[in-house]
Design a protein around this motif. Structure first.
Motif, PDB file in Angstrom:
ATOM      1  N   GLY B 103      82.670 -14.885 -67.586  1.00  0.00           N
ATOM      2  CA  GLY B 103      81.445 -15.673 -67.499  1.00  0.00           C
ATOM      3  C   GLY B 103      81.790 -17.113 -67.815  1.00  0.00           C
ATOM      4  O   GLY B 103      82.641 -17.379 -68.661  1.00  0.00           O
ATOM      5  N   MET B 104      81.147 -18.042 -67.119  1.00  0.00           N
ATOM      6  CA  MET B 104      81.499 -19.436 -67.349  1.00  0.00           C
ATOM      7  C   MET B 104      80.242 -20.298 -67.357  1.00  0.00           C
ATOM      8  O   MET B 104      79.360 -20.131 -66.523  1.00  0.00           O
ATOM      9  N   VAL B 106      79.115 -24.435 -67.709  1.00  0.00           N
ATOM     10  CA  VAL B 106      79.657 -25.787 -67.754  1.00  0.00           C
ATOM     11  C   VAL B 106      78.597 -26.801 -68.167  1.00  0.00           C
ATOM     12  O   VAL B 106      77.408 -26.496 -68.190  1.00  0.00           O
ATOM     13  N   ASN B 108      77.168 -29.447 -66.848  1.00  0.00           N
ATOM     14  CA  ASN B 108      76.039 -29.834 -65.996  1.00  0.00           C
ATOM     15  C   ASN B 108      75.376 -28.633 -65.336  1.00  0.00           C
ATOM     16  O   ASN B 108      74.822 -28.734 -64.261  1.00  0.00           O
ATOM     17  N   ALA B 110      75.438 -26.523 -63.229  1.00  0.00           N
ATOM     18  CA  ALA B 110      75.918 -26.050 -61.923  1.00  0.00           C
ATOM     19  C   ALA B 110      75.112 -24.872 -61.413  1.00  0.00           C
ATOM     20  O   ALA B 110      75.663 -23.924 -60.856  1.00  0.00           O
ATOM     21  N   LEU B 111      73.794 -24.912 -61.596  1.00  0.00           N
ATOM     22  CA  LEU B 111      72.959 -23.871 -60.992  1.00  0.00           C
ATOM     23  C   LEU B 111      72.959 -24.080 -59.480  1.00  0.00           C
ATOM     24  O   LEU B 111      73.131 -25.200 -59.006  1.00  0.00           O
ATOM     25  N   PHE B 112      72.757 -22.993 -58.735  1.00  0.00           N
ATOM     26  CA  PHE B 112      72.704 -23.108 -57.282  1.00  0.00           C
ATOM     27  C   PHE B 112      71.324 -23.634 -56.918  1.00  0.00           C
ATOM     28  O   PHE B 112      70.323 -22.950 -57.113  1.00  0.00           O
ATOM     29  N   PRO B 113      71.245 -24.864 -56.381  1.00  0.00           N
ATOM     30  CA  PRO B 113      69.961 -25.557 -56.295  1.00  0.00           C
ATOM     31  C   PRO B 113      68.972 -24.919 -55.316  1.00  0.00           C
ATOM     32  O   PRO B 113      67.778 -25.055 -55.498  1.00  0.00           O
ATOM     33  N   HIS B 114      69.486 -24.226 -54.297  1.00  0.00           N
ATOM     34  CA  HIS B 114      68.581 -23.677 -53.287  1.00  0.00           C
ATOM     35  C   HIS B 114      68.165 -22.252 -53.615  1.00  0.00           C
ATOM     36  O   HIS B 114      67.505 -21.608 -52.831  1.00  0.00           O
ATOM     37  N   MET B 115      68.582 -21.744 -54.780  1.00  0.00           N
ATOM     38  CA  MET B 115      68.194 -20.382 -55.167  1.00  0.00           C
ATOM     39  C   MET B 115      67.218 -20.439 -56.327  1.00  0.00           C
ATOM     40  O   MET B 115      67.366 -21.265 -57.229  1.00  0.00           O
ATOM     41  N   PHE B 123      73.172 -13.536 -58.763  1.00  0.00           N
ATOM     42  CA  PHE B 123      74.306 -13.865 -57.895  1.00  0.00           C
ATOM     43  C   PHE B 123      75.579 -13.090 -58.257  1.00  0.00           C
ATOM     44  O   PHE B 123      76.225 -12.490 -57.397  1.00  0.00           O
ATOM     45  N   GLY B 124      75.932 -13.101 -59.526  1.00  0.00           N
ATOM     46  CA  GLY B 124      77.171 -12.451 -59.946  1.00  0.00           C
ATOM     47  C   GLY B 124      77.125 -10.947 -59.719  1.00  0.00           C
ATOM     48  O   GLY B 124      78.106 -10.336 -59.298  1.00  0.00           O
ATOM     49  N   ARG B 171      72.916 -16.373 -66.205  1.00  0.00           N
ATOM     50  CA  ARG B 171      73.674 -16.086 -64.990  1.00  0.00           C
ATOM     51  C   ARG B 171      75.095 -15.636 -65.324  1.00  0.00           C
ATOM     52  O   ARG B 171      75.633 -14.713 -64.728  1.00  0.00           O
ATOM     53  N   ALA B 172      75.699 -16.315 -66.326  1.00  0.00           N
ATOM     54  CA  ALA B 172      77.068 -15.964 -66.697  1.00  0.00           C
ATOM     55  C   ALA B 172      77.134 -14.576 -67.330  1.00  0.00           C
ATOM     56  O   ALA B 172      78.102 -13.851 -67.157  1.00  0.00           O
TER      57      ALA B 172
END
Ligand SMILES: Nc1ncnc2c1ncn2[C@@H]1O[C@H](COP(=O)(O)OP(=O)(O)O)[C@@H](O)[C@H]1O
Ligand SMILES: [Mg+2]
Lengths: 295, 384
Positions: B103-104, B106, B108, B110-115, B123-124, B171-172
């Motif tokens: 799991g990572m 970061v 900023n 880094a979410l997927f903006p269109h989801m 997602f994972g 998410r991670a």
């Protein structure tokens, strides 16, 4: 509409600057009127009410029902559609490689794309005839190697030759906005996706593709616009049965002196183009233009 | 020690039970003599470090010291030029990032903006081929874990920074990784939210005691609050490593003392042993008693590490470790008073509870500190 409103809001002193603005707008409008809209209106008038005849729409129907026109429209649509699809696929793959696979030549590749955009479209076609033409390199090699009587490769003088040439010439128009869109994707997103277990293909499909959708739509509709109106490539390839609308206009007007039919077909062509241009603008403004890039 | 037990459990478990067995016992992260070079420049130098199963290790250090590189080498985005990376007892050095089950999180997000939030969290699980009903059950569970149940249908841009980071954590964690890597996860948040998030991460780890966490930060509060062990990085090297409190109380180097908790470091000399683990040193005219946990030899010049909050006002009588200084500045910060003194030509910071009548600039002030709370630190070897 939206950006009109935005401009109105952003404009600092709408009342005072209105008159000054008018002064700036009127002369170019006049030039445009004389140089562009007037000739266009002549074409439209000739199409609707030919000189010497009364206003009747009968001749329009005759032209639109003619075999030539239907076949020309068919070829135009098929060629434009296939070439655009090809540009999108090829442009997407090439842009992926340039943007995400680190290799030393990547910046040069980017500049090369700009250069291709700057070249006249028939140049690539000329090169094509040197390579794939009946007296071209490829056929020469094959004839020598296998002692053939006839040049074996003749796809160039068909619809496929035109489509291939248009794909080659117009793919950079898709790649410019795509590369701009790719550069806005946060690398961390791709990394997080792969640490979550996504293989490269899933990352492309679920992260990169959605992020570049506006650019694909904008590039695609621009391609469609350019291929619908393409004249030089079709003329240079010179395939006998491949007559598109611009070619038909040329044939009617210059070779047959049938100006009325030429104008009717030209109007159809213009309507088609304006429709596609409207689509292109709508996509750009819907997605804010930021991602779609400009060509 | 602990990870050997974990390995034994895994070895004894029947084949199809391996994953469950290793999950309940956690996985270690092991750096074995790992170096990373970009071009010709080595930015991580022979790092050897074990994060034991269920433990939080913080890597702390100034910007550019190689913390992110260390984390990326575990995630698989950078290949070490030498050495091995272990997760559990798997050597993952040659594995692609998507095969590492990590799991990572970061800085900023880094979410997927269109989801939508829920699709981000799913997602994972999807990528790892989890069945639909598992996903449908696990996603709300993870959102609840970070207190974001009400936001599943939103898009990332509709969330605040803190909320986005919670989603990134959910998410991670959704695919139940054994190892979580966090790279400055709170640095983009403002102070108040950061404080709250530190508590929440602590609570989260309390609820997931088997999760092994490598936490990169430049913020000592985060490191001290969350980590069992702290590694201090500098120029690609691990300068100091130890149990968080021990490292804070007895920093092994000047850099460690300065970086972790802004210590006062006084140059002292004439070290003589005085009782078990203690030593006497000279500071100008004064003789001071301090702990000597690193067993510095007699006669050695070294540094005396005094934390600002360990300094007190000394009364009139005879007190151990008393110094007289001149007040240089007085600052009121609401819950504390910060006072700067100079004594024997060196400047000393002290913090104390707010005073109704603080000392004035130029006043002579007599201060002291408890010998058990001050530590002798070797002067850093000259860097070349
Ligand atoms: N992709 C890269 N290419 C070249 N140098 C890099 C790259 N990533 C990091 N570095 C260098 O490696 C060193 C350590 O960077 P990093 O691990 O990001 O430090 P930190 O996270 O501690 O701030 C820095 O000097 C940085 O400039
Ligand atoms: Mg970093």
């Amino acid at each position: 509409m939206a950006d009109l409103a935005a401009h109105a809001v952003a404009s600092p002193r709408p009342g005072r600057s209105f008159r000054a603005g008018l002064l700036w707008v009127v002369p170019p409008l006049l030039v445009l009127l004389v140089l562009f809209f007037y000739p266009l209106s002549l074409i439209v008038r000739e199409a609707l009410a030919p000189e010497g005849e009364g206003a009747s729409l009968l001749h329009i129907e005759t032209v639109l029902r003619s075999r030539e026109f239907v076949s020309g429209l068919y070829h135009t649509v098929v060629i434009a559609g296939s070439a655009t699809a090809g540009c999108l696929v090829l442009g997407f793959v090439l842009s992926l490689v340039i943007a995400f696979i680190p290799f030393p030549g990547a910046p040069i590749a980017g500049r090369l794309i700009d250069m291709i955009i700057a070249l006249p479209t028939f140049l690539m076609t000329l090169a094509f005839t040197f390579i794939y033409g009946s007296a071209g390199l490829l056929n020469g090699l094959l004839v020598d190697a296998f002692h053939l009587e006839q040049p074996p490769v003749d796809f160039l003088y068909s619809q496929w030759g035109v489509i291939l040439a248009e794909i080659t010439v117009f793919t950079p128009f898709v790649m410019r906005p795509l590369l701009a869109a790719f550069s806005t994707i946060e690398p961390a997103q791709l990394e997080v996706a792969s640490s979550l277990g996504a293989r490269p293909f899933r990352v492309i499909r679920q992260i990169i593709l959605p992020a570049s959708l506006p650019a694909l739509l904008a590039g695609g509709s621009l391609c469609l616009l350019l291929t619908v109106n393409e004249f030089g490539i079709v003329l240079f390839i010179g395939a006998k049965d491949v007559i598109t609308l611009p070619m038909l206009v040329y044939a009617k007007a210059i070779q047959e002196f049938d100006y009325t039919s030429a104008c009717v077909i030209a109007v159809v062509n213009v309507v088609l183009s304006l429709g596609l241009y409207g689509l292109y603008r709508a996509i750009i403004s819907h997605f804010g233009g930021g991602n779609a890039g400009r060509v | 020690m602990v990870d050997i037990t974990a390995q034994e459990i895994e070895r004894c478990a029947p084949l199809d039970g391996v994953r469950t067995a290793s999950r309940t016992s956690g996985s270690r992260i092991g750096f074995e003599d790992v170096s990373v070079a970009y071009g010709g420049l080595t930015v991580l130098k022979s790092l050897t470090l074990t994060v034991h199963p269920g433990e939080i290790v913080a890597l702390i250090g100034p910007s550019g010291s190689g913390k992110t590189t260390a984390l990326r080498v575990v995630a698989g985005f950078v290949r070490p030029s030498s050495g091995r990376i272990m997760i559990g007892d798997r050597d993952v050095t040659d594995l692609a990032p998507y095969d590492r089950q990590i799991g990572m999180v970061v800085q900023n997000y880094a979410l997927f903006p269109h989801m939508r939030v829920e699709d981000n969290v799913a997602f994972g699980l999807q990528a790892q081929g989890a069945p639909r009903d598992v996903i449908r059950q696990r996603v709300p569970e993870c959102l609840a874990m970070v207190g974001m149940s009400a936001y599943g249908k939103r898009y990332p841009r509709e969330l605040s920074g803190g909320q986005q980071q919670r989603v990134a954590i959910a998410r991670a964690l959704a695919p139940k990784p054994q190892v979580l890597l966090l790279d400055e996860p709170l640095s983009a948040l403002d102070t108040q939210i950061r404080r709250a998030m530190i508590d929440e991460i602590a609570k989260l780890h309390h609820d997931l005691p088997d999760l092994t966490v490598l936490y990169v930060t430049h913020d000592q509060t985060e490191a001290l609050t969350l980590a069992n062990h702290i590694g201090i990085m500098r120029d690609g090297e691990m300068q100091a490593f130890g149990e968080a409190q021990a490292l804070f109380r007895h920093p092994p180097t000047r850099f460690a003392a300065e970086f972790l908790g802004r210590a006062n470091l006084l140059s002292v000399g004439g070290l003589t042993a005085a009782g078990p683990g203690e030593a006497r040193v000279r500071f100008g005219g004064a003789e001071l008693l301090a702990r000597n946990p690193h067993n510095l030899p007699e006669g050695r010049d070294c540094l005396l590490c005094v934390r600002p909050h360990h300094m007190r006002f000394a009364g009139e009588g005879a007190v151990a470790n008393a110094l007289t200084g001149v007040v240089q500045s007085v600052q009121w910060q609401g819950d504390v008073h910060n006072i700067t003194l100079t004594a024997e030509g060196e400047s000393l910071r002290m913090t104390c509870v707010p005073m109704a009548v603080p000392p004035a600039l130029g006043d002579q002030l007599r201060v002291c500190f408890d010998p058990s709370e001050v530590t002798l630190v070797p002067e850093d070897a000259p860097r070349g």
